[in-house]
Design a protein around this motif. Structure first.
Motif, short mmCIF file in Angstrom:
data_model
loop_
_atom_site.label_atom_id
_atom_site.label_comp_id
_atom_site.label_asym_id
_atom_site.label_seq_id
_atom_site.Cartn_x
_atom_site.Cartn_y
_atom_site.Cartn_z
N GLN A 3 0.44 -1.27 -0.20
CA GLN A 3 -0.20 -0.27 -0.14
C GLN A 3 0.87 1.16 -0.53
O GLN A 3 0.78 2.43 -0.78
CB GLN A 3 -1.10 0.14 1.37
N ALA A 4 2.32 1.49 0.42
CA ALA A 4 3.14 2.38 0.65
C ALA A 4 3.24 2.91 -0.50
O ALA A 4 3.15 4.20 -0.77
CB ALA A 4 4.69 2.11 1.14
N SER A 5 3.46 2.34 -2.08
CA SER A 5 3.78 2.61 -2.88
C SER A 5 2.44 4.42 -3.69
O SER A 5 2.80 5.33 -4.08
CB SER A 5 4.26 2.02 -4.18
N THR A 6 1.39 3.16 -3.20
CA THR A 6 0.19 4.46 -3.42
C THR A 6 0.04 5.58 -2.71
O THR A 6 -0.73 6.56 -3.40
CB THR A 6 -1.12 3.20 -3.97
N GLN A 7 0.57 5.52 -1.51
CA GLN A 7 0.40 6.29 -0.92
C GLN A 7 1.21 7.95 -0.41
O GLN A 7 0.90 8.48 0.20
CB GLN A 7 0.00 5.84 0.59
N VAL A 8 2.22 7.29 -1.38
CA VAL A 8 3.68 8.08 -1.05
C VAL A 8 3.65 9.56 -2.10
O VAL A 8 4.05 8.24 -3.30
CB VAL A 8 5.00 7.92 -0.75
N PRO A 9 3.44 10.89 -2.37
CA PRO A 9 3.45 11.52 -2.78
C PRO A 9 4.66 11.53 -4.04
O PRO A 9 5.63 11.33 -2.59
CB PRO A 9 3.48 12.20 -3.00
N GLU A 10 5.34 12.47 -5.43
CA GLU A 10 6.98 11.94 -5.31
C GLU A 10 7.37 12.89 -4.23
O GLU A 10 7.04 14.16 -4.28
CB GLU A 10 6.37 12.70 -6.69
N GLY A 11 9.08 12.05 -4.63
CA GLY A 11 9.94 13.92 -3.88
C GLY A 11 10.08 12.98 -2.07
O GLY A 11 10.71 13.88 -1.82
N TYR A 12 9.28 11.85 -1.83
CA TYR A 12 9.43 11.59 -0.44
C TYR A 12 10.66 10.02 -1.47
O TYR A 12 10.31 8.89 -1.83
CB TYR A 12 7.96 11.02 0.00
N VAL A 13 11.53 9.92 -0.18
CA VAL A 13 12.27 9.56 -0.16
C VAL A 13 11.67 8.54 1.49
O VAL A 13 11.92 8.70 2.79
CB VAL A 13 13.47 9.59 0.09
N LYS A 14 12.44 6.84 1.70
CA LYS A 14 12.22 5.95 2.65
C LYS A 14 13.12 6.21 4.00
O LYS A 14 14.15 6.49 3.21
CB LYS A 14 12.24 4.28 2.24
N ALA A 15 12.29 6.79 4.98
CA ALA A 15 12.95 7.11 5.86
C ALA A 15 13.77 6.26 6.87
O ALA A 15 15.14 5.94 8.08
CB ALA A 15 13.14 8.52 6.71
#
Ligand SMILES: Cc1ncc(C[n+]2csc(CCOP(=O)(O)OP(=O)(O)O)c2C)c(N)n1
Ligand code: SF4
Ligand code: SF4
Lengths: 257, 79
Positions: A3-15
């Protein structure tokens, strides 16, 4: 987590993400249980040290009995209290493996006291993670050797009477008196600052084994919200205000340091 | 765009509330949405305040939280 990929807009990286050594299985613990945090810290240590392919865990009897489902590493589930003996056998038979036991206070400090003391005294080159939640969680919240004086449990409904059942066992202080162990420390995970310290202690306990330093034990003073009959935030406060008074935090033995 | 954002795995969340109390910016709250296990799952009630500090994820006993941070170049664009 797909589900993560669909909820995270462009420009954000996994922290922050689940450690690789943790499997996708859901924990079987109750809400707010500290076993889950400790389990994650171990997986982070395994990832950081790059030892996933040669780590063997020894699961206890207790609420962590299903530990082998939660990791992507090999596991043996030991008879109640015998994890240090099983770990000794595996480590001696194949010293290339990184062997850790994970045990509750009922497992390590009651039925398994002998195995623990002698493995520590022999200075076995193993890592022991000891989750002291002051109660037998899995079986319904009975008194453990670590239950605080006056603490109510299902077998001490009026509070633990030390004249009848003795005093809480300070296992880490006991083991620190022995010549065998390399590293004995007591930590907690009731807030983020203590979680960070516990993380470093667990990492050190694994690194010691890689460096051949010998027996390393990290005790975690933990909350069992279900048997404390407290909501998780209050259970954390209970640990800070009560359990840590009897079980003070810090390093009890660091060989050569 | 906020500096951080979290993704909470609804199936893993047990509604313990520890992340809600730990967040220094009061970003999180109970959603009122119940998962298949019957837990009231946490969500971002105030996403605009999130800094991506990951304190919520550190305290989550069920390792249900992933944290994302805005890439530095995007931060500049936003400023
Ligand atoms: C030989 C044996 N004796 C007793 C039991 C029952 N038993 C299961 S779990 C447990 C205590 C577990 O307590 P603890 O180690 O503190 O772990 P927790 O569940 O609190 O994490 C006991 C006594 C058992 N399974 N096997
Ligand atoms: S009974 Fe206690 S120790 Fe066992 S899973 Fe529940 S909260 Fe954790
Ligand atoms: S800490 Fe984890 S399990 Fe608890 S409410 Fe927050 S996301 Fe859910």
């Amino acid at each position: 987590m797909p589900q993560a990929s669909t909820q995270v807009p462009e420009g954000y990286v996994k922290a922050f993400f689940r450690p690789r050594s943790l499997s996708d299985a859901k924990y079987t613990y109750c809400p707010g249980c500290h076993h889950g945090i400790v389990g994650r810290l171990i997986a982070e240590a395994i990832d950081e040290l790059g030892i996933q392919d040669r780590t063997v865990g020894i699961a206890p009897v207790g609420c962590a009995v299903f530990l082998y489902q939660f990791y992507r590493v090999d596991f043996v589930q030991a008879a109640h209290g015998r994890a240090c003996a099983v770990a000794t056998g595996i480590k001696r038979a194949n010293p290339e493996l990184v062997v850790f036991s994970y045990q509750g206070d009922g497992d390590l400090a009651a039925i398994g006291t002998a195995e623990t003391v002698h493995a520590a005294n022999r200075g076995e080159n193993i890592t022991v993670i000891f989750v002291n939640n002051q109660v037998y969680g899995m079986t319904g919240g009975e008194m453990a050797p670590t239950t605080l004086p006056g603490q109510r449990t299902t077998t001490t409904p009026e509070g633990r009477d030390v004249r009848l059942t003795g005093y809480p066992l300070r296992i880490s202080e006991m083991l620190a008196q022995l010549d065998g162990p390399a590293y004995i420390t007591r930590q907690s995970v009731h807030d983020v600052r203590h979680i960070q310290m516990a993380r470093r202690a667990i990492l050190k306990a694994f690194r010691n084994q890689l460096e051949g330093k010998g027996f390393s034990l990290v005790e975690i003073v933990a909350a069992c919200p279900t048997n404390l009959k407290l909501p998780p935030p209050q259970a954390n406060r209970w640990v800070a205000e009560n359990a840590l008074k009897y079980f003070p935090l810090g390093d009890l033995k660091v060989k050569g340091g | 765009m906020p500096k951080g954002l979290v993704v909470i795995d609804k199936d893993r969340c047990k509604g313990c509330g520890l992340c809600i109390g730990a967040c220094p910016f009061e970003v999180l709250d109970f959603s009122g949405e119940y998962n298949s296990a019957g837990y009231n799952v946490a969500h971002m009630a105030h996403p605009e305040r999130c800094t991506g500090c990951a304190i919520c994820a550190q305290v989550c006993p069920d390792v249900a939280i992933e944290v994302y941070r805005l890439q530095p170049d995007k931060l500049k664009e936003g400023a």
